[in-house]
Design a protein around this motif. Structure first.
Motif, mmCIF file in Angstrom:
data_model
loop_
_atom_site.group_PDB
_atom_site.id
_atom_site.type_symbol
_atom_site.label_atom_id
_atom_site.label_comp_id
_atom_site.label_asym_id
_atom_site.label_seq_id
_atom_site.Cartn_x
_atom_site.Cartn_y
_atom_site.Cartn_z
ATOM 1 N N SER A 98 85.780 183.443 -6.901
ATOM 2 C CA SER A 98 84.509 184.172 -7.029
ATOM 3 C C SER A 98 83.997 184.609 -5.663
ATOM 4 N N ALA A 99 84.086 183.709 -4.687
ATOM 5 C CA ALA A 99 83.689 184.061 -3.324
ATOM 6 C C ALA A 99 84.608 185.142 -2.752
ATOM 7 N N VAL A 100 85.903 185.054 -3.069
ATOM 8 C CA VAL A 100 86.858 186.076 -2.614
ATOM 9 C C VAL A 100 86.482 187.438 -3.196
ATOM 10 N N ALA A 101 86.092 187.466 -4.469
ATOM 11 C CA ALA A 101 85.694 188.732 -5.094
ATOM 12 C C ALA A 101 84.473 189.319 -4.411
ATOM 13 N N GLY A 102 83.467 188.482 -4.107
ATOM 14 C CA GLY A 102 82.276 188.961 -3.422
ATOM 15 C C GLY A 102 82.576 189.422 -2.009
ATOM 16 N N TYR A 103 83.403 188.645 -1.315
ATOM 17 C CA TYR A 103 83.812 189.020 0.042
ATOM 18 C C TYR A 103 84.596 190.329 0.017
ATOM 19 N N SER A 104 85.428 190.499 -1.016
ATOM 20 C CA SER A 104 86.175 191.750 -1.172
ATOM 21 C C SER A 104 85.234 192.935 -1.286
ATOM 22 N N ALA A 105 84.186 192.790 -2.091
ATOM 23 C CA ALA A 105 83.200 193.867 -2.218
ATOM 24 C C ALA A 105 82.542 194.151 -0.878
ATOM 25 N N GLY A 106 82.192 193.081 -0.144
ATOM 26 C CA GLY A 106 81.577 193.261 1.166
ATOM 27 C C GLY A 106 82.492 193.961 2.150
ATOM 28 N N MET A 107 83.770 193.592 2.149
ATOM 29 C CA MET A 107 84.734 194.240 3.050
ATOM 30 C C MET A 107 84.899 195.717 2.715
ATOM 31 N N ARG A 108 84.948 196.019 1.428
ATOM 32 C CA ARG A 108 85.092 197.418 1.029
ATOM 33 C C ARG A 108 83.920 198.230 1.537
ATOM 34 N N LEU A 109 82.726 197.671 1.446
ATOM 35 C CA LEU A 109 81.535 198.384 1.891
ATOM 36 C C LEU A 109 81.491 198.471 3.415
ATOM 37 N N GLU A 110 81.914 197.416 4.083
ATOM 38 C CA GLU A 110 81.997 197.479 5.546
ATOM 39 C C GLU A 110 82.970 198.562 5.982
ATOM 40 N N SER A 111 84.084 198.690 5.248
ATOM 41 C CA SER A 111 85.083 199.693 5.618
ATOM 42 C C SER A 111 84.521 201.106 5.535
ATOM 43 N N VAL A 112 83.521 201.322 4.671
ATOM 44 C CA VAL A 112 82.853 202.621 4.599
ATOM 45 C C VAL A 112 81.900 202.789 5.777
ATOM 46 N N CYS A 113 81.149 201.733 6.091
ATOM 47 C CA CYS A 113 80.159 201.816 7.169
ATOM 48 C C CYS A 113 80.797 202.018 8.541
ATOM 49 N N VAL A 114 82.017 201.513 8.741
ATOM 50 C CA VAL A 114 82.652 201.665 10.053
ATOM 51 C C VAL A 114 83.177 203.074 10.275
ATOM 52 N N VAL A 115 83.313 203.854 9.206
ATOM 53 C CA VAL A 115 83.958 205.166 9.307
ATOM 54 C C VAL A 115 83.298 206.067 10.337
ATOM 55 N N PRO A 116 81.958 206.322 10.275
ATOM 56 C CA PRO A 116 81.387 207.233 11.270
ATOM 57 C C PRO A 116 81.510 206.718 12.693
ATOM 58 N N MET A 117 81.495 205.402 12.872
ATOM 59 C CA MET A 117 81.600 204.838 14.215
ATOM 60 C C MET A 117 83.016 205.007 14.770
ATOM 61 N N ILE A 118 84.007 204.668 13.960
ATOM 62 C CA ILE A 118 85.390 204.812 14.405
ATOM 63 C C ILE A 118 85.747 206.283 14.615
ATOM 64 N N ALA A 119 85.272 207.161 13.720
ATOM 65 C CA ALA A 119 85.562 208.594 13.854
ATOM 66 C C ALA A 119 84.937 209.160 15.123
ATOM 67 N N THR A 120 83.718 208.733 15.452
ATOM 68 C CA THR A 120 83.083 209.196 16.690
ATOM 69 C C THR A 120 83.882 208.711 17.899
ATOM 70 N N GLY A 121 84.373 207.472 17.834
ATOM 71 C CA GLY A 121 85.219 206.971 18.909
ATOM 72 C C GLY A 121 86.517 207.748 19.036
ATOM 73 N N ASN A 122 87.120 208.108 17.917
ATOM 74 C CA ASN A 122 88.348 208.904 17.946
ATOM 75 C C ASN A 122 88.086 210.315 18.468
ATOM 76 N N ALA A 123 86.924 210.881 18.094
ATOM 77 C CA ALA A 123 86.539 212.189 18.634
ATOM 78 C C ALA A 123 86.339 212.110 20.139
ATOM 79 N N MET A 124 85.744 211.008 20.597
ATOM 80 C CA MET A 124 85.553 210.806 22.036
ATOM 81 C C MET A 124 86.892 210.739 22.752
ATOM 82 N N SER A 125 87.882 210.140 22.111
ATOM 83 C CA SER A 125 89.214 210.037 22.704
ATOM 84 C C SER A 125 89.851 211.415 22.870
ATOM 85 N N THR A 126 89.823 212.219 21.800
ATOM 86 C CA THR A 126 90.395 213.568 21.874
ATOM 87 C C THR A 126 89.616 214.421 22.865
ATOM 88 N N PHE A 127 88.272 214.325 22.844
ATOM 89 C CA PHE A 127 87.410 215.056 23.775
ATOM 90 C C PHE A 127 87.775 214.707 25.221
#
Length: 447
Positions: free
Chosen positions: A267-296
């Motif tokens: 049950s805790a694994v299922a809840g943690y899984s949901a949290g990780m999935r949501l974290e993976s969405v929240c990190v997207v703009p941050m990682i993408a901005t970092g990748n844009a900074m790299s290409t820039f």
């Protein structure tokens, strides 16, 4: 449309360049989330936990692929900035071949070692069989996913970030449709969502390859274009290895802390899984901005514009703060409906409370991730990679040690308490090295 990262306002250019990557990566995360949403609602909590237990393992390989592409594409970006198109093409061909072979080796490794890894992570027995099945199907299609991410990085290096966006939208829609058909109609359960992912990624990677080959023909060159250059490969690997570590640090942390979570039950694994999935969405703009900074950074250093890189770095801080404020609002105001997409409070109270606690706490701190990502992006784009690799390893060490040592004593919440601490220390180390100016003196190519 091809964005010009060498001229114009740096902040505007970088944001417009990053937006297609952000939208595309969000689609990629959404179709990954679709696996969890569909099995969680149509199959059950154990199926959600099995996919979640597998997710921390598969994410490591995804981030290895993304890091490989980002590291290898730095050379292409610098050659493009210097208008050396023949060398640019050679660098792209070199790493397509090299990482194509590497992806097959990674697939074989993942296919055969995943049961042992799941045992080592103390995966609950009631979800172990489904987790192994999901991973075996996933790794059978790993070369497709790997090559798609390498190809996407090359599109971004060429300033064509809208092409991966279109392909990801197509792939996402196809994956969700296949998920629903295989789970709801064919009743394939966990195996169905894995098969759907492999098919969607396979079709996208084939289309991506065809588009890139056609795009490269537009760059006119004199003389023979070599298909493999060992010197370029050596230079690119020196950038790619730290880039792989930087891109995969969060996912490796998830994998190594998974055993701490698994001890609290499915049950805790299922809840943690949901949290990780949501974290993976929240990190997207941050990682993408970092990748844009790299290409820039890579393109402007290739063109000899060091001052413009510093101006772009200041603008990137403002972009990160804006995204961070939006994440705080969403995570604090809508945590209940968001987590309810995966598990219902009435049906799975432990899973629901775990997921909401994860989301509400980490939501406050994503700016730290963004600051680290853009600082690492400058160092990666310049080829100054040793210190930021160390910084990311320190980040990993903090996450894992706090989770493993503190969560058994004080509760599962210490798994996510360590996350912002790792991000902040990572940023501090990279920023102090950035301030030395060593990155300005790096020379990957001759102007």
């Amino acid at each position: 449309m091809k964005l010009d990262l060498i001229n114009g306002k740096p902040g505007r250019s970088m944001l417009l360049f990053a937006l297609p990557m952000i939208i595309g990566n969000l689609f990629q995360q959404f179709y990954n989330m679709a696996d969890s949403v569909i099995v969680g609602n149509l199959v059950g909590e154990d199926a959600l936990a099995a996919v979640g237990a597998s997710y921390s393992f598969t994410t490591v390989f995804i981030m290895v692929a993304i890091g490989s592409g980002m590291g290898a594409s730095v050379l292409a970006s610098q050659y493009l900035g210097a208008k050396k198109y023949r060398e640019m093409k050679t660098s792209i061909y070199t790493f397509l071949i090299a990482f194509g072979i590497f992806s097959v080796l990674m697939a074989l490794l993942g296919f055969f070692v995943n049961p042992a890894i799941l045992h080592a992570l103390k995966t609950p027995e009631n979800i172990f069989g489904d987790a192994v099945l999901y991973l075996q199907i996933y790794f059978a299609g790993l070369p497709f996913m790997f090559m798609y991410n390498i190809l996407s990085a090359n599109f971004n290096a060429l300033g064509k970030s809208q092409i991966p966006l279109m392909l990801l939208i197509f792939s996402s829609i196809l994956n969700v449709v296949l998920d629903l058909w295989m789970v709801a109609v064919l009743k394939l359960g966990v195996a169905g969502v894995a098969i759907a992912t492999v098919i969607a990624q396979g079709i996208s990677s084939v289309i991506s390859f065809g588009i890139l080959m056609r795009l490269l023909k537009q760059y006119e060159t004199e003389g023979k274009v070599e298909k493999f250059d060992s010197a370029m490969f050596s230079s690119g690997v020196r950038i790619a290895v730290p880039s792989i570590i930087q891109q995969s640090i969060v996912s490796i942390g998830m994998l190594l802390t998974q055993s701490a979570v698994n001890q609290f039950g499915s049950s805790a694994v299922a809840g943690y899984s949901a949290g990780m999935r949501l974290e993976s969405v929240c990190v997207v703009p941050m990682i993408a901005t970092g990748n844009a900074m790299s290409t820039f950074t890579a393109q402007n250093l290739g063109a000899g514009n060091q001052d413009r890189v510093e101006e772009g770095y200041r603008a990137a801080f403002q972009i990160v703060i804006g995204f961070g404020a939006g994440i705080i609002l969403l995570s604090q105001l809508f945590y209940g409906p968001i987590v309810s997409m995966f598990v219902k409070a009435a049906e799975s109270p432990v899973a629901f409370s775990t997921g909401t606690a994860y989301l509400r706490f980490t939501g406050w701190f994503f700016c730290f991730l963004g600051f680290k990502a853009i600082t690492d992006g400058i160092l990666r784009g310049a080829g100054d990679v040793k210190v930021y690799m160390i910084a990311n390893l320190v980040n990993l060490g903090l996450r894992v040690s706090v989770a493993q040592l503190c969560s058994p004593l004080f509760g599962i919440q210490f798994v996510w308490y360590a996350v912002p601490l790792g991000w902040f220390v990572n940023f501090a180390i990279s920023f102090l090295w950035y301030r030395t100016g060593n990155w300005k003196r790096k020379k990957l190519i001759e102007n």
